[in-house]
Design an enzyme around this catalytic site. Structure first.
Site, PDB file in Angstrom:
ATOM      1  N   HIS A 356       0.840  -1.216   0.000  1.00  0.00           N
ATOM      2  CA  HIS A 356       0.000   0.000   0.000  1.00  0.00           C
ATOM      3  C   HIS A 356       0.867   1.256   0.000  1.00  0.00           C
ATOM      4  O   HIS A 356       1.907   1.320   0.664  1.00  0.00           O
ATOM      5  CB  HIS A 356      -0.898   0.020   1.243  1.00  0.00           C
ATOM      6  N   CYS A 425       0.115   1.761  -5.816  1.00  0.00           N
ATOM      7  CA  CYS A 425      -0.913   2.573  -6.490  1.00  0.00           C
ATOM      8  C   CYS A 425      -0.473   4.024  -6.606  1.00  0.00           C
ATOM      9  O   CYS A 425       0.297   4.523  -5.781  1.00  0.00           O
ATOM     10  CB  CYS A 425      -2.244   2.506  -5.720  1.00  0.00           C
ATOM     11  N   ARG A 434      -0.582   2.448 -11.607  1.00  0.00           N
ATOM     12  CA  ARG A 434       0.454   1.789 -10.810  1.00  0.00           C
ATOM     13  C   ARG A 434       1.785   2.493 -11.037  1.00  0.00           C
ATOM     14  O   ARG A 434       2.098   2.948 -12.133  1.00  0.00           O
ATOM     15  CB  ARG A 434       0.616   0.311 -11.212  1.00  0.00           C
TER      16      ARG A 434
END
Length: 457
Positions: A356, A425, A434
């Site tokens: 993340h 991300c 991405r």
């Protein structure tokens, strides 16, 4: 000795001279006012009558002269100190000694008619005519004050003017009798003034209250009462708008709490969990043994360090969001991800991982700040693997899986080798695209020899 004749008697058997004598007694009401000449005291003689000559400021009211009746004999039970006896001893002014009435009296249209004594009775004389007028004025002022007490501030001036005019029109002439007559006249005037003041004040108060409550209307029928009750109730549209507003407020509060949970609390929980998992791995590795080859999804097998970003996060098998990434860990692309990538201990291949960038520990939040040559270290049960950052792809489509191939296009690598690929991300707080960072292995060091230099070994 000839028998004396007496004038007509009062119902109580006393002559009129008795009232005149009583009127000449000392009385607090007869005290002189400022600027007035007090009547003669000590002799009991009546005060001199006001002159009718011009310039005196007073007009004299004359009564028809009547003969004075003979004095009545003293009562048998009376004493010489009684008022009646003193009145009999005082000389009575004969009628002929009084000044005669003017033949042409000054017309007085505003004054009330002069009262005359009935035939056979002496005219009642006032002991002080100027005092009677002052007493009446004082009584009227007191009556006006009592009338004003019940009037409001707003109507005080109007009511006082009305009371004064009414009292002035209806006031009778000053009483010319004794003290009893003057007192009675003053009481009657006070009653009339106080009654009118109260009535005027009540009317003014009622009118003021009516003007203040004029907009209010009272329903007179059942139908009007029902309509008024329906109008007082909230309409359905108003109730619906209030309910909708409460729903929006509740949703806003819930969204605020959710954002707070995502941006702050998830980081707290993930960092605590990831730190505990890394410490547990190191304790297990200290017991010795070789690398575990067959790993289940979510099973931890390594620790990643990025010294420049102060990152230390455990590495687990798979990139499942709920079982791996949301716990603050770095996930390895395996066969369950659609593309199986190499492991660090493989002699050739691309070791591709994901994590993340925001929330849940956000291990890769600042990988865009890495530059060429920055170290990325992977620790496993048996060795330390050191990579150097080679290139970065700021943005690509999530469906572009070529970036994690054995020789990724656009990475700058020309042939097979031992590479590493970091994916996350972008932009921040979204998952639209991405970001890709590539590196190549520059050192492999057994754990038994200690930490590499990039970690302070």
């Amino acid at each position: 000795m000839p028998q004396e004749t007496h004038g007509p008697q009062e119902p109580n058997g006393q002559p009129d001279e008795f009232e005149a004598a009583v009127g000449r007694l000392n009385d607090p009401l007869n005290d002189p006012l400022p600027g007035r000449t007090p009547p003669a005291s000590g002799t009991g003689a009546p005060a001199p009558q006001a002159s009718s000559a011009p310039g005196t400021g007073r007009r004299r009211r004359h009564a028809a002269p009547t003969p004075s009746p003979a004095p009545a004999p003293p009562p048998a039970s009376g004493s010489q100190g009684s008022p009646w006896f003193r009145a009999q001893q005082e000389p009575v002014r004969p009628p002929e000694a009084r000044p005669a009435a003017p033949t042409e009296p000054i017309p007085e249209p505003a004054d009330p008619p002069v009262r005359t004594a009935p035939a056979g009775r002496p005219a009642a004389r006032s002991s002080a005519p100027w005092l009677d007028e002052e007493t009446m004025a004082l009584a009227l002022r007191q009556a006006e004050k009592r009338g004003r007490r019940s009037v409001s501030r707003e109507t005080d001036a109007a009511v006082s003017r009305e009371t004064e005019s009414a009292v002035s029109r209806e006031t009778t002439p000053p009483a010319t009798g004794g003290r009893a007559a003057r007192r009675k006249a003053a009481q009657e005037a006070a009653k009339r003034g106080g009654r009118r003041g109260r009535h005027g004040g009540a009317a003014a108060t009622t009118s003021t209250a009516g003007a203040a409550s004029e907009p209010a209307s009272v329903p007179t029928t059942r139908l009007e009462a029902r309509r008024a009750a329906r109008a007082a109730k909230d309409s359905p549209s108003l109730i619906a708008s209030r309910a909708l507003g409460e729903v929006f407020i509740t949703l806003g509060v819930l969204m605020l709490l959710f954002v707070t949970y995502q941006l702050w609390w998830t980081n707290v929980m993930a960092e605590e969990e990831a730190g505990g998992a890394a410490n547990n791995l190191q304790q297990e590795w200290n017991k010795g043994g070789g690398e575990k080859k067959n790993l289940a999804v979510g099973e931890r097998f390594g620790i990643m360090y990025i010294p420049k970003l102060d990152v230390k996060a455990p590495i687990a098998e798979g990139i499942d969001k709920h079982s791996v990434l949301d716990h603050g860990m770095v996930g390895h692309y395996d066969k369950t991800s659609g593309v199986k990538t190499a492991m660090p201990w493989d002699k050739k291949g691309n070791f591709a991982v994901a994590a993340h960038r925001n929330t849940h520990g956000e291990p890769f939040r600042y990988i865009n700040k890495l530059t060429k040559g920055d170290k990325i270290i992977v620790e496993t049960k048996s060795s330390y693997y050191t990579y150097e950052m080679e290139s970065i792809l700021p943005q690509t489509s999530p469906s572009n899986i070529s970036v994690i191939g054995p020789v990724p296009p656009g990475s700058g690598f020309t042939g097979p080798g031992r590479y590493i690929t970091l994916t996350t991300c972008t932009p921040e707080f979204t998952s639209t695209f991405r970001m890709i960072v590539w590196g190549k292995m520059v050192d492999e060091r057994p754990r038994s020899k200690g930490k590499p230099a990039a970690l302070g070994g």
